[in-house]
Motif scaffolding. Structure first.
Motif, mmCIF file in Angstrom:
data_model
loop_
_atom_site.group_PDB
_atom_site.id
_atom_site.type_symbol
_atom_site.label_atom_id
_atom_site.label_comp_id
_atom_site.label_asym_id
_atom_site.label_seq_id
_atom_site.Cartn_x
_atom_site.Cartn_y
_atom_site.Cartn_z
ATOM 1 N N VAL A 1 -13.282 26.960 -99.299
ATOM 2 C CA VAL A 1 -12.615 27.855 -98.018
ATOM 3 C C VAL A 1 -12.663 27.013 -96.764
ATOM 4 C CG1 VAL A 1 -13.221 29.902 -96.633
ATOM 5 C CG2 VAL A 1 -13.572 29.750 -99.186
ATOM 6 N N ILE A 2 -13.734 26.018 -96.575
ATOM 7 C CA ILE A 2 -14.030 25.178 -95.727
ATOM 8 C C ILE A 2 -12.899 24.172 -95.569
ATOM 9 C CG2 ILE A 2 -15.241 23.426 -94.589
ATOM 10 C CD1 ILE A 2 -17.894 24.873 -95.636
ATOM 11 N N GLN A 3 -12.506 23.631 -96.743
ATOM 12 C CA GLN A 3 -11.260 22.547 -96.909
ATOM 13 C C GLN A 3 -10.158 23.101 -96.317
ATOM 14 O OE1 GLN A 3 -11.717 21.198 -100.855
ATOM 15 N NE2 GLN A 3 -12.520 19.428 -100.290
ATOM 16 N N SER B 1 -24.180 20.226 -89.942
ATOM 17 C CA SER B 1 -22.815 19.987 -90.210
ATOM 18 C C SER B 1 -21.882 21.235 -90.296
ATOM 19 C CB SER B 1 -22.481 19.304 -91.681
ATOM 20 O OG SER B 1 -23.195 20.081 -92.515
ATOM 21 N N LEU B 2 -22.747 22.159 -90.802
ATOM 22 C CA LEU B 2 -21.883 23.645 -90.742
ATOM 23 C C LEU B 2 -21.986 24.138 -89.389
ATOM 24 C CD1 LEU B 2 -23.668 25.037 -94.156
ATOM 25 C CD2 LEU B 2 -21.513 24.469 -93.745
ATOM 26 N N SER B 3 -22.968 23.875 -88.298
ATOM 27 C CA SER B 3 -22.912 24.403 -87.190
ATOM 28 C C SER B 3 -21.908 23.961 -86.438
ATOM 29 C CB SER B 3 -24.264 24.138 -86.474
ATOM 30 O OG SER B 3 -25.307 24.596 -87.369
ATOM 31 N N VAL B 4 -21.282 22.815 -86.625
ATOM 32 C CA VAL B 4 -20.109 22.119 -85.752
ATOM 33 C C VAL B 4 -18.754 22.798 -86.361
ATOM 34 C CG1 VAL B 4 -21.290 20.050 -85.338
ATOM 35 C CG2 VAL B 4 -19.702 20.124 -87.367
ATOM 36 N N LEU B 5 -18.756 23.496 -87.352
ATOM 37 C CA LEU B 5 -17.373 24.120 -87.785
ATOM 38 C C LEU B 5 -17.037 25.248 -86.639
ATOM 39 C CD1 LEU B 5 -18.218 24.742 -91.715
ATOM 40 C CD2 LEU B 5 -16.689 22.781 -90.600
ATOM 41 N N GLN B 6 -15.705 25.163 -86.623
ATOM 42 C CA GLN B 6 -15.297 26.203 -85.538
ATOM 43 C C GLN B 6 -14.039 26.980 -86.112
ATOM 44 O OE1 GLN B 6 -16.570 26.082 -82.616
ATOM 45 N NE2 GLN B 6 -17.881 24.396 -83.138
ATOM 46 N N PHE B 7 -14.297 28.129 -86.784
ATOM 47 C CA PHE B 7 -13.545 29.070 -87.445
ATOM 48 C C PHE B 7 -12.815 29.699 -86.271
ATOM 49 C CE2 PHE B 7 -16.093 28.001 -91.207
ATOM 50 C CZ PHE B 7 -15.140 27.843 -92.201
ATOM 51 N N ASN B 8 -11.321 29.963 -86.717
ATOM 52 C CA ASN B 8 -10.906 30.860 -85.552
ATOM 53 C C ASN B 8 -10.496 32.293 -86.440
ATOM 54 O OD1 ASN B 8 -8.771 30.289 -87.372
ATOM 55 N ND2 ASN B 8 -6.985 30.195 -85.966
ATOM 56 N N THR B 9 -11.064 32.483 -87.663
ATOM 57 C CA THR B 9 -10.956 33.761 -88.211
ATOM 58 C C THR B 9 -12.085 34.743 -87.696
ATOM 59 O OG1 THR B 9 -11.870 32.869 -90.150
ATOM 60 C CG2 THR B 9 -9.644 32.886 -89.990
#
Length: 504
Positions: free
Chosen positions: A262-264, A329-337
């Protein structure tokens, strides 16, 4: 005080039991009647059967029907004396099937539903492409033959390390070599059970919150490594310890792989998922080679190689560092969903300040480790009308008022008044509900949570919350669109185990 109720069975062959439907205290007198009918019956014939079973075909009317995935129906009827009755129908499956069904569904018509839900994606076949089933049916024997080869090669590897050989050894030595190979492969097999369970039971969770499940995967994998670390202390228990370690690490892998896919997919904004996955492999292999080199260098250090406490302490220190890096590393993910956690943050800001945080700010505010069930206010989805009535202590006339109040919404929402300390709402969805319906229910929940004390009349508060919802929700959607949020693909799933159908 538990209330007695009567059971009337319209069909003597029915074995459906109503005794365990609800264990809470009831304030509204219900009469429960159970019937059994085939699924092919029309709704009119079902209603006539219910009316005949109650002996009151000229009294009362059905206000709504709760439909469950197993085919069971609950019908709520209010008679002319304003008495609420609930009728239960157990549906007897019929062998006749629609000719319009696709070939994938017909090929698996023999498979029990519980197994279908375990091995196939949620919503199959509508949620996957047409070639999915054919591919998986061929992929299965492909993987079987691959693991047979893996087992045979494992035996050869063990013999190469001196555990027996192909020639020059006694029968007992060869048998010992084969037994060692079987034990080693069994260890892997026990671990694979973890991935089997995770994939079948929790497959529909990873799209909603990949950050959380990727982090949990590392916690579980760390626990599995502890079992491996203990094998030198208890060498006689090598197989059970190693098997438990493999089981935990397999569970971790079952959580890790779907979450990272999902992250990819989030990274591949140009539809270049294959390229992103290939380059991720390059980064991972480079890290693996460097990590193996440093690990070998550490093992070559006398203090570590000759002292088990030093080895264990070094592992613990590196593992804690590993978990910290994973969290960062997970904290920097920026999901727009928008999933349920992010929906809560956005809605709370809009209710209080009439603004919404941006994508970066909201993702920073999102709690990676905290489960949804521990967030406040507490929202309980997929609640039957019976439980809503008990939690709200409503009477028949109030129930009709409640149904009228939500006629323009695709859900029902009430506040549980039996919890004086924690604010809790019950939400059930009607047929035709969408992700927007879930989003609207979250907005209404937060408005009630922030404005709960202004009136003693629960209906005044619910009515006002709906007025505010209809007036302000379009502004929320507009602000989200302006801020770059993807409002067309909300990760807010409508529960499918029970849906409500309203009858005029």
């Amino acid at each position: 005080m538990a209330m007695a109720f009567s059971l009337q069975f319209n069909n003597p062959i029915s074995t459906f039991s109503c005794s365990n439907l609800y264990n809470g205290t009831r304030t509204q007198p219900f009469k429960f009647l159970c019937t059994s009918s085939p699924q092919s019956d029309s709704s009119n014939s079902k209603e006539e059967a219910i009316q005949d079973s109650s002996g009151e075909n000229d009294k009362g009317y059905v206000i709504l029907v709760e439909k469950y995935r197993n085919g069971t129906l609950k019908r709520y009827v209010i008679d002319n004396d304003s008495e609420m009755k609930m009728f239960l129908e157990e549906h007897v499956p019929t062998t006749s099937r629609s000719q319009d069904l696709d070939i994938s569904g017909m090929e698996l018509s023999w498979l029990p539903k519980v197994i279908k839900d375990f091995v196939l994606p949620s919503g199959f076949p509508d949620t996957v492409s047409d070639d999915y089933l054919d591919y998986m049916l061929l992929q299965f024997p492909t993987n079987v033959t691959g693991w047979i080869c893996h087992t045979l090669v494992t035996s050869s590897l063990l013999k190469a390390f001196g555990v027996g050989s192909f020639s020059g050894t006694s029968t007992a030595a060869s048998a010992a070599a084969s037994a060692a190979a079987i034990r080693w492969v069994s260890k892997d097999g026990i671990g694979a059970l973890g991935r089997f369970f995770i994939g079948g039971r929790f497959g529909n969770l990873f799209d909603d919150d990949p950050k959380q499940w990727r982090m949990y995967a590392d916690f579980i994998g760390s626990a599995g490594s502890i079992f491996d670390l203990c094998t030198p202390l208890y060498p006689s228990y090598f197989l059970p310890l190693a098997s438990l370690g493999n089981l935990a690490k397999a569970v971790a892998r079952g959580l890790k792989d779907p979450s990272f896919r999902v992250i990819q997919n989030h990274f591949a904004i140009a539809g270049n998922l294959g390229d992103v996955a290939a380059k991720e492999e390059v980064w991972e292999v480079a890290a693996e080679l460097l990590g193996l080199s440093l690990g070998i260098l550490a093992l070559d250090t006398p203090n570590i190689s000759k002292s088990y406490p030093t080895l264990a302490l070094t592992w613990l220190s590196v593992r804690i560092l590993h978990l910290w890096f994973r969290y960062q590393s997970l904290s920097v993910l920026q999901f727009n969903t928008i999933n349920l956690k992010r929906a809560r943050i956005l809605v709370n800001s809009h209710v209080l300040h009439c603004t919404v945080p941006g994508i970066n700010e909201c993702n920073r505010m999102e709690s990676i480790l905290l489960w949804e069930r521990f967030l406040r206010p507490q929202i309980i989805f997929e609640i039957s009308l019976e439980e809503m009535i008990n939690g709200g202590k409503y009477r028949s006339m109030q129930i009709k008022q409640l149904l009228h109040m939500y006629k323009e919404e695709k859900y029902f929402l009430v506040v549980n008044q039996q919890m004086p300390i924690d604010f809790q709402v019950f939400v059930s969805f009607k047929e035709g509900a969408t992700s927007i319906s879930v989003f609207r229910s979250v907005w209404q929940t937060y408005w009630l949570y922030q404005n709960w004390g202004w009136s003693d009349n629960i209906f005044d508060r619910l009515e006002q919350s709906l007025v505010e919802l209809r007036d302000r929700f379009p502004d929320l959607l507009q602000q989200l669109t302006d801020a770059g949020w993807d409002t067309n693909n909300l990760s807010l799933k409508v529960p499918k185990e029970m849906l409500i159908s309203e009858l005029s």
